[in-house]
Write a protein that holds these residues in place. Structure first.
Motif, PDB file in Angstrom:
ATOM      1  N   ALA A 168      -6.334 -43.818  22.412  1.00  0.00           N
ATOM      2  CA  ALA A 168      -5.816 -43.617  23.769  1.00  0.00           C
ATOM      3  C   ALA A 168      -5.274 -42.200  23.919  1.00  0.00           C
ATOM      4  CB  ALA A 168      -4.726 -44.636  24.073  1.00  0.00           C
ATOM      5  N   ASP A 169      -4.806 -41.648  22.800  1.00  0.00           N
ATOM      6  CA  ASP A 169      -4.265 -40.300  22.791  1.00  0.00           C
ATOM      7  C   ASP A 169      -5.379 -39.253  22.730  1.00  0.00           C
ATOM      8  OD1 ASP A 169      -1.844 -38.684  22.710  1.00  0.00           O
ATOM      9  OD2 ASP A 169      -2.460 -38.099  20.700  1.00  0.00           O
ATOM     10  N   GLY A 170      -6.617 -39.739  22.580  1.00  0.00           N
ATOM     11  CA  GLY A 170      -7.752 -38.820  22.591  1.00  0.00           C
ATOM     12  C   GLY A 170      -8.206 -38.363  21.218  1.00  0.00           C
ATOM     13  N   ALA A 171      -7.568 -38.893  20.149  1.00  0.00           N
ATOM     14  CA  ALA A 171      -7.945 -38.479  18.796  1.00  0.00           C
ATOM     15  C   ALA A 171      -9.328 -39.029  18.444  1.00  0.00           C
ATOM     16  CB  ALA A 171      -6.914 -38.968  17.787  1.00  0.00           C
ATOM     17  N   LYS A 172     -10.166 -38.162  17.888  1.00  0.00           N
ATOM     18  CA  LYS A 172     -11.545 -38.568  17.658  1.00  0.00           C
ATOM     19  C   LYS A 172     -11.944 -38.592  16.189  1.00  0.00           C
ATOM     20  CE  LYS A 172     -13.426 -37.252  22.130  1.00  0.00           C
ATOM     21  NZ  LYS A 172     -12.125 -37.013  22.798  1.00  0.00           N
ATOM     22  N   MET A 173     -10.986 -38.342  15.293  1.00  0.00           N
ATOM     23  CA  MET A 173     -11.364 -38.300  13.887  1.00  0.00           C
ATOM     24  C   MET A 173     -11.837 -39.684  13.432  1.00  0.00           C
ATOM     25  SD  MET A 173      -7.971 -39.086  14.078  1.00  0.00           S
ATOM     26  CE  MET A 173      -6.846 -37.723  13.865  1.00  0.00           C
ATOM     27  N   PRO A 174     -12.759 -39.745  12.448  1.00  0.00           N
ATOM     28  CA  PRO A 174     -13.212 -41.044  11.971  1.00  0.00           C
ATOM     29  C   PRO A 174     -12.094 -41.844  11.308  1.00  0.00           C
ATOM     30  CG  PRO A 174     -14.179 -39.252  10.667  1.00  0.00           C
ATOM     31  CD  PRO A 174     -13.441 -38.619  11.806  1.00  0.00           C
TER      32      PRO A 174
ATOM     33  N   ALA B  22     -19.859 -40.226   4.035  1.00  0.00           N
ATOM     34  CA  ALA B  22     -20.769 -40.504   5.149  1.00  0.00           C
ATOM     35  C   ALA B  22     -20.059 -40.303   6.492  1.00  0.00           C
ATOM     36  CB  ALA B  22     -21.316 -41.926   5.037  1.00  0.00           C
ATOM     37  N   LEU B  23     -18.819 -40.773   6.563  1.00  0.00           N
ATOM     38  CA  LEU B  23     -18.063 -40.636   7.820  1.00  0.00           C
ATOM     39  C   LEU B  23     -17.791 -39.172   8.143  1.00  0.00           C
ATOM     40  CD1 LEU B  23     -15.439 -43.527   7.502  1.00  0.00           C
ATOM     41  CD2 LEU B  23     -17.286 -43.352   9.180  1.00  0.00           C
ATOM     42  N   LEU B  24     -17.419 -38.409   7.121  1.00  0.00           N
ATOM     43  CA  LEU B  24     -17.119 -36.995   7.345  1.00  0.00           C
ATOM     44  C   LEU B  24     -18.382 -36.239   7.758  1.00  0.00           C
ATOM     45  CD1 LEU B  24     -14.674 -36.231   4.392  1.00  0.00           C
ATOM     46  CD2 LEU B  24     -14.110 -36.301   6.824  1.00  0.00           C
ATOM     47  N   ARG B  25     -19.485 -36.597   7.109  1.00  0.00           N
ATOM     48  CA  ARG B  25     -20.742 -35.924   7.426  1.00  0.00           C
ATOM     49  C   ARG B  25     -21.144 -36.226   8.868  1.00  0.00           C
ATOM     50  NH1 ARG B  25     -24.221 -38.276   3.937  1.00  0.00           N
ATOM     51  NH2 ARG B  25     -22.892 -37.593   2.241  1.00  0.00           N
ATOM     52  N   ARG B  26     -21.005 -37.499   9.241  1.00  0.00           N
ATOM     53  CA  ARG B  26     -21.385 -37.896  10.592  1.00  0.00           C
ATOM     54  C   ARG B  26     -20.511 -37.178  11.625  1.00  0.00           C
ATOM     55  NH1 ARG B  26     -20.240 -43.828  12.044  1.00  0.00           N
ATOM     56  NH2 ARG B  26     -21.106 -44.291   9.987  1.00  0.00           N
ATOM     57  N   ALA B  27     -19.235 -37.048  11.298  1.00  0.00           N
ATOM     58  CA  ALA B  27     -18.302 -36.470  12.265  1.00  0.00           C
ATOM     59  C   ALA B  27     -18.366 -34.941  12.317  1.00  0.00           C
ATOM     60  CB  ALA B  27     -16.875 -36.914  11.938  1.00  0.00           C
ATOM     61  N   TYR B  28     -18.565 -34.325  11.173  1.00  0.00           N
ATOM     62  CA  TYR B  28     -18.433 -32.871  11.133  1.00  0.00           C
ATOM     63  C   TYR B  28     -19.661 -32.148  10.608  1.00  0.00           C
ATOM     64  CZ  TYR B  28     -13.614 -34.471  11.381  1.00  0.00           C
ATOM     65  OH  TYR B  28     -12.461 -35.118  11.736  1.00  0.00           O
ATOM     66  N   GLY B  29     -20.730 -32.869  10.334  1.00  0.00           N
ATOM     67  CA  GLY B  29     -21.929 -32.222   9.834  1.00  0.00           C
ATOM     68  C   GLY B  29     -21.677 -31.517   8.518  1.00  0.00           C
ATOM     69  N   ASP B  30     -21.916 -30.217   8.535  1.00  0.00           N
ATOM     70  CA  ASP B  30     -21.800 -29.423   7.313  1.00  0.00           C
ATOM     71  C   ASP B  30     -20.392 -29.415   6.730  1.00  0.00           C
ATOM     72  OD1 ASP B  30     -24.368 -28.809   7.424  1.00  0.00           O
ATOM     73  OD2 ASP B  30     -24.112 -26.795   8.245  1.00  0.00           O
TER      74      ASP B  30
ATOM     75  N   ALA C  76     -13.002 -48.074  15.563  1.00  0.00           N
ATOM     76  CA  ALA C  76     -13.034 -47.867  14.116  1.00  0.00           C
ATOM     77  C   ALA C  76     -14.447 -47.457  13.751  1.00  0.00           C
ATOM     78  CB  ALA C  76     -12.649 -49.134  13.375  1.00  0.00           C
ATOM     79  N   ASP C  77     -14.584 -46.614  12.770  1.00  0.00           N
ATOM     80  CA  ASP C  77     -15.904 -46.128  12.421  1.00  0.00           C
ATOM     81  C   ASP C  77     -16.512 -46.885  11.263  1.00  0.00           C
ATOM     82  OD1 ASP C  77     -16.154 -43.529  14.151  1.00  0.00           O
ATOM     83  OD2 ASP C  77     -14.110 -43.596  13.384  1.00  0.00           O
ATOM     84  N   ASP C  78     -15.670 -47.498  10.444  1.00  0.00           N
ATOM     85  CA  ASP C  78     -16.177 -48.264   9.312  1.00  0.00           C
ATOM     86  C   ASP C  78     -15.021 -49.097   8.764  1.00  0.00           C
ATOM     87  OD1 ASP C  78     -17.957 -49.222   7.482  1.00  0.00           O
ATOM     88  OD2 ASP C  78     -18.290 -47.311   6.457  1.00  0.00           O
TER      89      ASP C  78
ATOM     90  N   ASP D  48      -8.707 -34.906   9.063  1.00  0.00           N
ATOM     91  CA  ASP D  48     -10.149 -35.033   9.305  1.00  0.00           C
ATOM     92  C   ASP D  48     -10.574 -36.490   9.336  1.00  0.00           C
ATOM     93  OD1 ASP D  48     -10.800 -32.230   9.332  1.00  0.00           O
ATOM     94  OD2 ASP D  48     -10.346 -32.235   7.196  1.00  0.00           O
ATOM     95  N   LEU D  49      -9.834 -37.345   8.634  1.00  0.00           N
ATOM     96  CA  LEU D  49     -10.196 -38.757   8.543  1.00  0.00           C
ATOM     97  C   LEU D  49      -8.939 -39.575   8.252  1.00  0.00           C
ATOM     98  CD1 LEU D  49     -13.272 -40.251   6.805  1.00  0.00           C
ATOM     99  CD2 LEU D  49     -11.062 -41.069   6.030  1.00  0.00           C
ATOM    100  N   VAL D  50      -8.923 -40.802   8.770  1.00  0.00           N
ATOM    101  CA  VAL D  50      -7.783 -41.679   8.519  1.00  0.00           C
ATOM    102  C   VAL D  50      -8.271 -42.946   7.833  1.00  0.00           C
ATOM    103  CG1 VAL D  50      -5.880 -43.007   9.544  1.00  0.00           C
ATOM    104  CG2 VAL D  50      -6.562 -40.819  10.566  1.00  0.00           C
TER     105      VAL D  50
END
Ligand code: CA
Length: 232
Positions: free
Chosen positions: A70-76, A116-124, A97-99, A48-50
């Motif tokens: 480049a591989d299309g991964a969108k996790m924060p 904060a990053l998880l909330r922004r990326a996945y909401g609930d 990078a997200d933060d 979910d996050l790296v």
């Protein structure tokens, strides 16, 4: 199911400290020590996050992130930097990078950034104990949105197929008899009462989910009993 976090960090003390703290918070944590291993883990496990250290032996954090995006991964991705000039690079390169956090950092600060990053990326789904997304390898089952995907590929399931998958995947390793599954999905489709119907649905599911439906890695047959979802 807990949110999963991949830590890519070559300094053992930092990596173990982070692993301990995040595990205490309820996250499921995996560690990678090099950029190459980190990239592979990020692609294979789709965390979910790296948390990505900039300075790594071999492939550095910037390169890992570049290839990941480049591989299309969108996790924060949260960068860990050792110096302020690296921060400029993180921002300036617009690598996706997200933060970032500059070492040394406080754990409380780290936790609040992660939340904060998880909330922004996945909401609930932000909570460590969120539980609305099931993943196994690159298979992702979003229970809330009733969406299933493998990597970047969306998989379209019938309502009945989704329900069978949902029941199995919610409790990996638990063996369901065909009768049980039939009872569980009866509300979703007017099925005839033949337990063999389940075999047909499972066979369709496998054709959609598995690389080799004859040698499944997600939905396993328990001979003489029924089916189970593979355990991690
Ligand atoms: Ca380092």
């Amino acid at each position: 199911m807990a949110a999963t976090i991949l830590i890519v960090e070559d300094e053992s003390a930092v990596a173990r400290g982070l692993e301990y703290a995040l595990t205490q918070e309820g996250y499921t944590v995996t560690l990678a020590r090099t950029g190459e291993d980190g990239l592979q883990a990020a692609v294979n496990q789709a965390p979910d996050l790296v948390i990505l250290d900039v300075r790594l032996p071999g492939m550095d954090g910037f390169e890992v992130l570049r290839r990941l995006r480049a591989d299309g991964a969108k996790m924060p991705v949260l960068f860990l930097t050792a110096r302020d000039d690296e921060v400029d690079k993180v921002i300036g390169l617009e690598l996706g990078a997200d933060d970032y956090l500059t070492k040394p950092f406080g754990l409380r600060e780290l936790m609040s950034r992660i939340k904060a990053l998880l909330r922004r990326a996945y909401g609930d789904l932000a909570d460590a104990a969120g539980g609305r997304v099931i993943r196994h390898r690159d298979l992702l089952i979003d229970l809330e949105r009733r969406r299933v995907s493998r990597g970047q590929r969306r998989i379209s399931l019938t309502a009945t197929e989704f329900e069978i998958l949902r029941h199995l995947a919610t409790r990996p390793g638990r063996v369901y008899t065909r009768r049980e599954l039939l009872d569980l999905i009866r509300d979703y489709e007017a099925l005839d009462q033949d337990e063999k119907t389940i075999n047909v649905h499972v066979s369709h599911l496998r054709e959609k989910l598995e690389d080799d439906p004859a040698d499944p890695v997600f939905i396993l047959t328990v001979r003489g009993v029924g089916y189970q979802f593979a355990e991690r």
